[in-house]
Scaffold this active site. Structure first.
Site, PDB file in Angstrom:
ATOM      1  N   ASP A  21       0.911  -1.096   0.000  1.00 21.05           N
ATOM      2  CA  ASP A  21       0.073  -0.112  -0.158  1.00 21.05           C
ATOM      3  C   ASP A  21       0.674   1.324  -0.059  1.00 21.05           C
ATOM      4  O   ASP A  21       1.951   1.330  -0.552  1.00 21.05           O
ATOM      5  CB  ASP A  21      -0.920  -0.189   1.191  1.00 21.05           C
ATOM      6  CG  ASP A  21      -2.223   0.411   1.001  1.00 21.05           C
ATOM      7  OD1 ASP A  21      -2.307   1.832   0.742  1.00 21.05           O
ATOM      8  OD2 ASP A  21      -3.261  -0.009   0.617  1.00 21.05           O
ATOM      9  N   HIS A  39      -4.197   5.076   3.906  1.00 20.77           N
ATOM     10  CA  HIS A  39      -4.575   3.901   3.467  1.00 20.77           C
ATOM     11  C   HIS A  39      -4.131   2.906   4.160  1.00 20.77           C
ATOM     12  O   HIS A  39      -4.702   1.749   4.449  1.00 20.77           O
ATOM     13  CB  HIS A  39      -4.601   3.970   1.879  1.00 20.77           C
ATOM     14  CG  HIS A  39      -5.667   3.191   1.337  1.00 20.77           C
ATOM     15  ND1 HIS A  39      -4.978   1.990   0.680  1.00 20.77           N
ATOM     16  CD2 HIS A  39      -6.803   3.023   0.837  1.00 20.77           C
ATOM     17  CE1 HIS A  39      -6.055   1.287   0.157  1.00 20.77           C
ATOM     18  NE2 HIS A  39      -7.215   2.230   0.178  1.00 20.77           N
ATOM     19  N   SER A  82     -11.424  -1.525  -0.235  1.00 22.91           N
ATOM     20  CA  SER A  82     -10.093  -1.292   0.184  1.00 22.91           C
ATOM     21  C   SER A  82     -10.282  -1.757   1.843  1.00 22.91           C
ATOM     22  O   SER A  82      -9.227  -2.660   2.384  1.00 22.91           O
ATOM     23  CB  SER A  82      -9.781   0.216   0.470  1.00 22.91           C
ATOM     24  OG  SER A  82      -9.077   0.450  -0.902  1.00 22.91           O
TER      25      SER A  82
END
Ligand SMILES: [Ca+2]
Ligand SMILES: [Ca+2]
Ligand SMILES: [Ca+2]
Length: 347
Positions: free
Chosen positions: A30, A71, A245
């Site tokens: 990520d 994220h 996600s």
């Protein structure tokens, strides 16, 4: 909360059985991982972590502002937040080791992808990835040569030859009518492609459809629906992680529980187990379910249904390994016909 379907992934019975992911190593591919976060640092695994963007061993995210590049930290928390420490929440596999490869914060080339997908392949049990080609409804793209090579090495040599598990989010392009069949990462046979369902058990507005969707985990839905609680950058917590996600890391955590329960599972066993144990019932209010050739319900939005950790682990404990992958090739037969006469062509 009336009229809501069963709102959990059925992990509590697995904790009661004594499994928490201990001994399993998971890497989040990520935009980095805030590994000194209070709720992550005790499970952080530097050996399986790397920074492909800056080419150094520290995948700490870049802090342009605190909400950017959060994220990966959010995804990592869902998997392995520490239990009972009065901070944020509890990861699905709260006893697992969590690492991260920082690879989304820069130019993403086949070289970067190959390096990330293969980083510490001899140590990582599960990679979790929540990225893919542009979700614009007009991009058809898949892994390049180096990324494919990394996938193939993972499934053939990873986990002592039993195969690394790759968990992949199936995309957030539903608003653009994007279709995960056009995403060669999520539709790869080597990845476990995970879709999402809202708290009402409904298909969210951003969800993508495709035949490769294997199963579903909860995530955000419509405007007022709850989102996913997890760690956030700046040693903080969030209640608003969203999209597929947020679904894929939950699946990665559940798979970690199953790998601890039965370390002999191959990458193909894990796929079969998910097919047999995921639940149709919590998602049954959605029209469009079909029954496949062996009598299992399947839907191109949800795969074989909502993941059920207790069913997965219980079934994994008494599982006979499935045969190795084999490839069938069939010849395509084409008839070319003129008036009075046909020719048979093999292609
Ligand atoms: Ca770095
Ligand atoms: Ca915690
Ligand atoms: Ca997509």
């Amino acid at each position: 909360m009336r009229n809501l379907p069963r709102l959990d992934l059925n992990v509590l019975p697995v904790y009661n059985m004594g499994y928490n992911g201990s001994g399993i190593r998971i890497s989040v591919l990520d935009d980095g991982i805030e590994h000194n976060h209070t709720d992550l640092r005790s499970n952080y695994d530097p050996e399986i972590s790397w920074d492909c963007n800056d080419n150094d061993p520290n995948p700490q995210p870049r802090y342009e502002n605190l909400s950017k590049n959060s994220h990966g930290t959010r995804c990592a928390g869902e998997i392995a937040m520490t239990a009972n420490n009065h901070k944020c929440g509890v990861g699905v596999a709260w006893g697992a080791r969590i690492g991260g490869v920082r690879m989304l914060d820069g130019r993403i080339t086949d070289r970067v992808e190959g390096e990330a997908i293969g980083f510490a392949w001899d140590k990582v049990d599960i990679y979790s990835a929540s990225w893919g080609p542009n979700d614009d409804g007009k991009t058809v793209e898949g892994p390049g040569r180096l990324a494919n090579h990394a996938f193939e090495r993972g499934v053939t040599k990873g986990r002592g030859g039993k195969g690394t598990i790759y968990v992949w989010a199936n995309g957030n392009g539903g608003g653009n009518k994007d279709n995960c069949n056009c995403d060669g990462y999520s539709s790869s046979i080597y990845t476990i492609s995970i879709g999402s369902a809202s708290q009402h058990g409904l298909f969210p507005w951003y969800g993508e459809i495709c035949s490769s969707t294997l199963a579903t985990a909860y995530s955000s839905g419509a405007y007022k629906d709850q989102k996913i609680a997890t760690t956030d950058t700046g040693d903080s917590c969030t209640l608003s992680h969203t999209g597929t996600s947020a679904a894929a890391p939950l699946a990665a955590g559940i798979i970690a529980l199953a790998l601890q329960a039965n370390p002999n599972l191959t990458w193909r066993d894990v796929q079969h187990l998910i097919v047999w144990t995921s639940d149709y019932a919590p998602l049954s209010n959605n029209p469009g379910w079909q029954i496949n050739g062996v009598g299992l319900r399947f839907d191109i939005r949800f795969g074989f249904g909502l993941m059920n950790a207790a069913a997965l682990v219980t079934t994994a404990l008494n599982w006979t390994t499935v045969p190795e992958k084999f490839t069938c090739q069939i010849e395509t037969v084409v008839y070319v016909c003129n008036p009075g006469r046909c020719l048979l062509l093999y292609i």
